[in-house]
Structure formats: C-alpha cells, structure tokens
Design a protein around this motif. Sequence first.
Motif, short mmCIF file in Angstrom:
data_model
loop_
_atom_site.label_atom_id
_atom_site.label_comp_id
_atom_site.label_asym_id
_atom_site.label_seq_id
_atom_site.Cartn_x
_atom_site.Cartn_y
_atom_site.Cartn_z
N ASP A 73 0.85 -1.18 0.00
CA ASP A 73 0.00 0.00 0.00
C ASP A 73 0.88 1.23 0.00
OD1 ASP A 73 1.01 -0.01 2.50
OD2 ASP A 73 -0.90 -0.13 3.56
N SER A 74 0.28 2.41 0.17
CA SER A 74 1.06 3.64 -0.04
C SER A 74 2.18 3.76 0.99
CB SER A 74 0.13 4.84 0.01
OG SER A 74 -0.64 4.80 1.19
N LEU A 75 1.91 3.37 2.27
CA LEU A 75 2.96 3.50 3.29
C LEU A 75 4.14 2.59 2.95
CD1 LEU A 75 3.75 4.70 6.04
CD2 LEU A 75 2.72 2.72 7.12
N ALA A 332 6.00 16.05 7.30
CA ALA A 332 7.33 16.51 7.73
C ALA A 332 8.16 15.33 8.18
CB ALA A 332 7.18 17.54 8.85
N ALA A 333 7.55 14.41 8.97
CA ALA A 333 8.30 13.25 9.46
C ALA A 333 8.78 12.40 8.29
CB ALA A 333 7.41 12.43 10.40
N LEU A 334 7.88 12.11 7.36
CA LEU A 334 8.26 11.23 6.24
C LEU A 334 9.28 11.91 5.34
CD1 LEU A 334 4.75 9.79 5.40
CD2 LEU A 334 6.62 8.64 6.54
N PHE A 335 9.09 13.21 5.11
CA PHE A 335 10.02 13.95 4.26
C PHE A 335 11.40 13.96 4.92
CE2 PHE A 335 10.88 18.31 2.13
CZ PHE A 335 11.57 17.68 1.12
N HIS A 336 11.40 14.16 6.24
CA HIS A 336 12.70 14.18 6.91
C HIS A 336 13.35 12.79 6.87
CE1 HIS A 336 15.68 16.29 9.22
NE2 HIS A 336 15.75 15.29 10.08
N ALA A 337 12.52 11.75 6.96
CA ALA A 337 13.07 10.39 6.84
C ALA A 337 13.72 10.21 5.47
CB ALA A 337 11.96 9.36 7.05
N VAL A 494 -0.09 8.62 1.34
CA VAL A 494 0.31 8.03 2.62
C VAL A 494 -0.40 8.72 3.76
CG1 VAL A 494 2.27 7.41 4.04
CG2 VAL A 494 2.57 7.61 1.59
N THR A 495 -0.34 10.07 3.79
CA THR A 495 -0.97 10.77 4.91
C THR A 495 -2.49 10.61 4.85
OG1 THR A 495 -1.01 12.80 3.63
CG2 THR A 495 0.86 12.46 5.07
N GLN A 496 -3.03 10.55 3.64
CA GLN A 496 -4.48 10.34 3.52
C GLN A 496 -4.86 9.02 4.20
OE1 GLN A 496 -6.70 12.58 2.00
NE2 GLN A 496 -8.20 11.25 3.00
N ALA A 497 -4.06 7.99 3.97
CA ALA A 497 -4.39 6.68 4.54
C ALA A 497 -4.16 6.65 6.04
CB ALA A 497 -3.55 5.59 3.86
N LEU A 498 -3.16 7.37 6.52
CA LEU A 498 -2.80 7.22 7.94
C LEU A 498 -3.55 8.18 8.85
CD1 LEU A 498 -0.69 5.30 6.97
CD2 LEU A 498 0.99 6.44 8.38
N VAL A 499 -3.69 9.46 8.46
CA VAL A 499 -4.35 10.41 9.35
C VAL A 499 -5.57 11.07 8.70
CG1 VAL A 499 -2.27 10.90 10.68
CG2 VAL A 499 -2.77 12.25 8.65
N GLY A 500 -5.94 10.60 7.53
CA GLY A 500 -7.18 11.09 6.93
C GLY A 500 -7.12 12.52 6.43
N GLY A 501 -5.97 12.95 5.97
CA GLY A 501 -5.88 14.28 5.37
C GLY A 501 -4.61 14.36 4.57
#
Lengths: 665, 220
Positions: A73-75, A332-337, A494-501
């Motif tokens: 999936d996206s994550l 921000a977290a994923l981008f920094h990763a 990814v963010t849509q799937a994880l935090v709904g936005g």
Amino acid sequence: MLEISAAAALGLLLLSLTAAFLGGRGAGPIYALAILPCLVAGGAGLGVLGGAPVGALTLPLGLPWIGAHLRLDSLSAFFLVLIGLGGAAASLYAVGYGRHEEDPARVVPFYPGFLGAMMVVVLADDAFTFLVAWEVMSLLSWALVMAHHRAIEVRAAGYLYLVMAAMGTMALILAFGLLAGTSGDYSFAAIRAAHHSVAASVAIAALVLIGAGSKAGLAPFHLWLPRAHSVAPSHVSALMSGVMTKVAIYAFLRVTFGLIDPLPWWTSPALILIGAGTAVLGIVNANVASETKRILAYSTIENVGVIFTAIGLAQAFAADGLHMAAALALSAALFHAFNHMAFKSLLFMGAGAVLNATGRRDLDGLGGLIHRMPVTAFLMLVGVMAISALPPLNGFASEWMVFQSVLASPALTQLGLQIIVPAAAGLLALAAALAAAAFVRFYGLGFLGRPRSAAAGEAREVDRFMLAAMALLAALCALAGLMPALVLDRLAPVTQALVGGHLPQQLAQPWLTLVPVSAARGSYNPLLVFVFIALAASAAAWVVHRLGTRATRRGPAWDCGFPETSPLTQYGAGSFAQPLRQVLGGTLLAVREEVDMPPPGDARPARHRVIQHDLIWERAYLPVADAVQRVATSANRLQFLSIRRYLALVLASLVSLLVVLSLWG
Amino acid sequence: MGHMSFDIAHLLAGGLVLVSFMMIYQDRLHALLNTFTLHALVLTAAVAWQAWTQGADHLYITAAIALIFKAIIIPGALYRIIRRLGIHREVEQVVGTGLTMLAGMGLVALSIVVMLDVTTKATAFAREDLAFALSVVLLGLLMMVTRRNAVSQVVGFMSLENGLILAAAGAKGMPLVVEITVAFSILIAFIVIGVFLFRIRERFDTVDLGALDRFRGEMR
C-alpha cells in the motif's frame, strides 16, 4: 507492482545465496547486480504512490498452509522507494569500496540479503512474515557489523547489538501477540478488523516503541547504535543509518497508525518528549565524539529523534481531529526520513571514502583533505550543509516543515500539549543549532586546515564508483531541497491513509513555492532562496575583488597564524568540543576535566585529561547486566546436581504444579 | 457400564496402586522384580478387563504387549542382569520406608483431589481411573527419587510407564498406534538403560549411582 517488488526482494535473497556459494569471489559483479532489484523495487513503490492499485498476494513460502502474506500500500510503497534509492546508491558505492575489503567473504554474502529482508519487512502483511523478515534483517546486519571481528571493539559492539536486537524483537513479538489476541489469526487484515481496547492499544504502542525504537536508536535504547554503525563497513553503515532506521520507523507507523485504533491524545506527549530528548542527547554526543563515523551515528540518533517528535505531533493532531495539521506533521516526518536517507548515506559514504584514502577515522588524524580529495570534499560539503539544515538544501525544507507543524499546535485543545509542544520545539531548535556546530567541526577538522597525520597528507581521491554514488545522493539532496514538491506530492496518499488528510498539491503552486497550509501561515520558496544566496555570494565576491587592492606591499612573512610548524597546534577535535563540553557536559555527560600543571622548575609536561561518563550506560545498562550475571551465576549450580536430585526436582515441580491446580481448580 | 464391571475395573486399578506401594518398601532387588512382575500382571488384567467391557478389541493387543514385555521379557532380562552382576541379594534404601510410604500416601491423596477437581464432566469411571493412573505415575517417580541402585531406578521408570498405559486404556478411543509407539519407546529405553548398566558396572564396579557423582567430582 507488488509482484515486481516481491520478485526484487526474493532476487536479492537469492543473490545472497549465490554470493555465499561463491564465498567472497566476484564481489564487484554481485554489488552491481544488487543495484537492479533496488531500482526495480523503488520504481514499483513510486508507481503505487503515483496511483497504481494496492496489491495483495499470498506466497506459498514460510509456514505451511498459511504462507507469506504480502501487501503493497502507499505507506509500504514510500518506504520501498526509500530502501530502493538508498540500496541502489550503497550498492553502486560498494562496487568501488568493496574492492578494498580485506575479507570479502564476511561481507558480500550478507549484503544483498540484508537489502532483500528490509524490503520484505515493509511488504509483509502478516505477523509471521514481518517478524521473520525483521529478524533476518537484524541478524544479517549483525553479521555485517562483525565483518572485522578481530578488533575487540567490533566484537563488543556486535554483542551489544545482538542483545538489543533480541530485546527489540521480543518486544515486537509481545506486541503482535497482543494485536492478534486470542483469535490466533496473525494476518494484518484480521488484526485491522479486530477491535482493541484502549489499554491494549497503549500497551501495544509502548511495546512497538521499544521494539522499533531500539532499532531506530531512540533513547534510552540507542547505545548500541553509535558503536555498531561506526564499525561496520562503510556501505553497510550507510544502509544501517540511512535505511534500516527508516524500516524501524515504518514498523512503528504501520502498527500505531495502521493496525490499532487511534491512540488517545495523552500518549503523544510521551512520544514528543522522547523524540526531542533523543535529538538533543544524540547531537550533544556527536559534538564531543572524535571519530568521523561515530559522529555520524550520533547524528542519526538526533535525526531519528526529530522524526519521532514529528510523528508524535501528527498523533496529537490526529487524536484532536485536526487532520490538516496531522498531515503536515506526518509529511514533515516522512520527508525528513527521506532526506535523512539521502544525506546520511552520502555522509557515511564520504566518511568511508576518507577512511579508504587515509585509513583514519579519528578527526585528529585528518585535515586538509579538501586539497587531496577535492571531489569528495565538495560532495561532503553538500551533505553537511543538508544535514545542518541550511537552505536551499533538503534538510532545511523538512526541518522547516517540522517547525511549521509546531506552529499549528495552539489549535490543540489540551492544555498539557499546548505547553509541551513549544517546549519540545525549543529542544528541537537547540538540536538543530548543535547539529550545525557538530558538522562545522566535522567538516572543518576533516577537510580544512593542514593534515594532522602523514596518511592524511598523502590521501588520494577515491575511484569513480564511489564518487558517482556520492554525487547521485548529493544531487538528490539538492533536488529534494530545490523542488520539495516532488517528494511532498508523493506523500499525499500516505498521509491520507494514515491520518485522513493530505497537504494541497505543491507542484501546482507558482514558482515552486512550498505552501503547506496557507500562504498566510507561512511559505518557503527554495528557488528564491537559492537565487538570493547565489546573487549575494557573487556580489560579495565581486565587491572583494573590485575593492581589493593589487598594490605590492612589503612586510614580515605571514605565518598563517601558526608560529609553530607542527599541525598539532591547530584546533583539534577535543579543543573544538571543549566549549560545549563546558556548557552542557557537566550535567548531560558528567564530564570532568583535570589539569595537571607541574610546579615551576619541574620539567615534566603539563597534562590535560577529560574524563567522560555515559550516564545511561552506567546507571541503566550496567545494573541490568550485573543482575543478569548474578542470577546466572547462582543458577549455574543447577548444572552439577546428581541424577536423583534432578529427578527430585522433576517430582517437586510436578507436585507443586498439581497443588496449584488443586488449589485453584 | 454395569455396576459389577465398574467395581472390577475399580478393583484392578486400585490394585495397581497397591502394588506400587508394595514396590516402595521392597529393599531386596529380587523381591522388587517379583513385585514388578505382579504390577505388570495386574496392569494386564486391568487393560484386558477394559477391552472386554468397552468391547474394544485393540485393547487386547495392548494387554498382550503389557503381558509379554512387561511381565515376561523385561523382568526376565532384569533377573539375568542382577544375577550376572551378582547383586540380587543387595539391600538398598535411601530414605526410610515409613517416610517414603507417607510421602506416597500424600501423592495419592493429591492426585485424587486434583483429578476429581479437574474432570468433573467425565464419567465416574474415567475420573477414578485417571486418579489411580496419576497416583501410579507419581509413585513410580517417587521410587526413582528414593532409590540409588540403577536397576531399581529402571523398575521405577517401568512402573511409571504402567501408570501411563492404565490411563490410556481407561480413556475411550485411544488409538492403538499411540499405545504401540509408547510400548516400543519404553522397550528401546529399557535396552539403552540395560546397556548402560553394564557400561557403568564395567567402569565403576558398581551400579550405585553415587559412583557416577563421585566420578564427576561431586560429593553428595
């Protein structure tokens, strides 16, 4: 897409077997062959992020009748891209670096399998596959750390790593046991469908924080990381720091945002404070460490702390229903990763190139390399600028976004969070400033000044493969810095799937501006900053040249500030760290400095000693180790009983169990 | 199950426990082997009775195995061993008989309490049978703990196994293959232990297990 990436992962695992069969011969071709599956898997991940359908698949491998469930999936896709890019660059680097390996049979057979196991971890869709892949990843990376096992510190680091990895896996096994509950169905699909109570969810999150956090280097489980990452072969260090810590972050995100119900808000302060504390602790240690790779490893701990702080912010926002802010923090977290993967791999490769050229890893044995290794020096400059969060490179973009999400915290409804988040942001700001200081020291002592050892004075530029790999990563840093929209827009699913936005599409903004929430709240235009820096720098150069005089002057020969000719009169690693040691070292590092000044007339030299303690090691780790030792010593007596006593033990335990049964039954 | 057949089954299973107690106070090896033979005969009778009342023909095979191996071959072989080793008149005891008997009674009481507690849903016979079987197992273990001679430890082990077979015969629907496997593994264990007895004897001139401890440099 899933089929392709699964095939890539399996291909890498098979490549490991082939390499084991060849026993260290053909290292170059094997490293070169490992590039292809990495690129393929990264491409498949990009495809899913770009809108290809989510795939699921059951392979008839592993447990009989259950098989291995895989899902992309996206994550998973985002982290697959990260592994693919990092793995491809490290493999390309290893084509050149691996030639200088003294015992390739201890490195080559484990390397492709390590990459493949990391891919399987992010693809796994049931607990068995996940844990097996996780453990294979740990063990192969341990074997790689132990490559130069004749040195005592390597063996000590390997042992500590093994113990911590076992502890982490144990925590993960407990977490998955709680996740599956009594149903006995360990597939993620069943776990997602099941309902978990709040207490169980918090316990699961805590266990995963220990299990994944110990792999990522979260304090207080970070002590193995600087030891193990710094003694591994450099391409492996790059993978472990740049990629494997991200796989651990994936595991945390997968469980806390994907498998359990959303956590209550009061769990987030713990995450935020642990993250921020880890960041400061890591970077302070980086500032006083004196070996190149150890500094980089401590800086990895700092960056992991920053990422976990941002994840904690995302969780706080999500628990409060602020989906846009949560998406900002998570992006921000994923981008920094992603950015950390790029610049930390680059820096470890550069440190490896220096190690290769000089044989030295202590800063006090380097210096002046900008003349001897100009290309490496330039690429490293890009890396240290990126990791010090200087615009217009990528480190600035992601750290700026972390602070943007901090600025959204007044919208939170809980008073506790409103107080804690700015405090944590203060810690992050301190860490960012200290990171810049640490890398000024790193670069200045390593590449500038005069050579501090003969080896550094005779260094030669490294080969094309290593330079090419570093150049690719440096270009990635610059690209992600100048056009962050390229990465951020991929994060939307990814963010849509994880935090709904998700953030608004950034590529649609004019002039490549970064507008995470709205233009009124803050925007960043890397292109503009870049143009400004370029203009200002050229203007300054022009002014200096224009106004400088060309008239001949006579005077005493300038000694460049060095009246003594010994390179030891330069600033050294210890002297650069001294102010910080004075300010922060007293409490954080328990540093004591002793000056032994001989009385007048005495000819012996004056001595200055620095005594440094690792408080976490001494107060938390050693007592546990001592207790284990004591219990083991007293249990050792059980090994020397007579046969009848063993039988009596059997009878006694049987009878006592029966008594317990009859009392409770 | 009729009243009469229940009583007989009860009698035979209880008899097995009684013979286990008899084994505990035999301090001569020859007498011990005689008692063990009796133990096996009672077991054979109990299993055969189960076969008849349950109408389960395969239990006759189990009974035959118990008779042939446990009551004829193994005691015969052990007689030969002790005669060849010249220890058939030896007297040995570690803990006093009275104490051991008391401990054995405690174990029987414990197993009855546990089994009656745990198996409230089973039939009355299965409950009694399992309680007796567990008693026999525990008594066999107790015998292994209190004895010092390797031969009597073998006997203790074999009587323990008799308890297992009693439990298996009482539980309806136990497949034959399980019993045969258990019987053969016991036989193999017996052969191995027999071989070791001679090896121990060869090396230490005694089958007293204390010699092994002394050899390992430990004092009891």
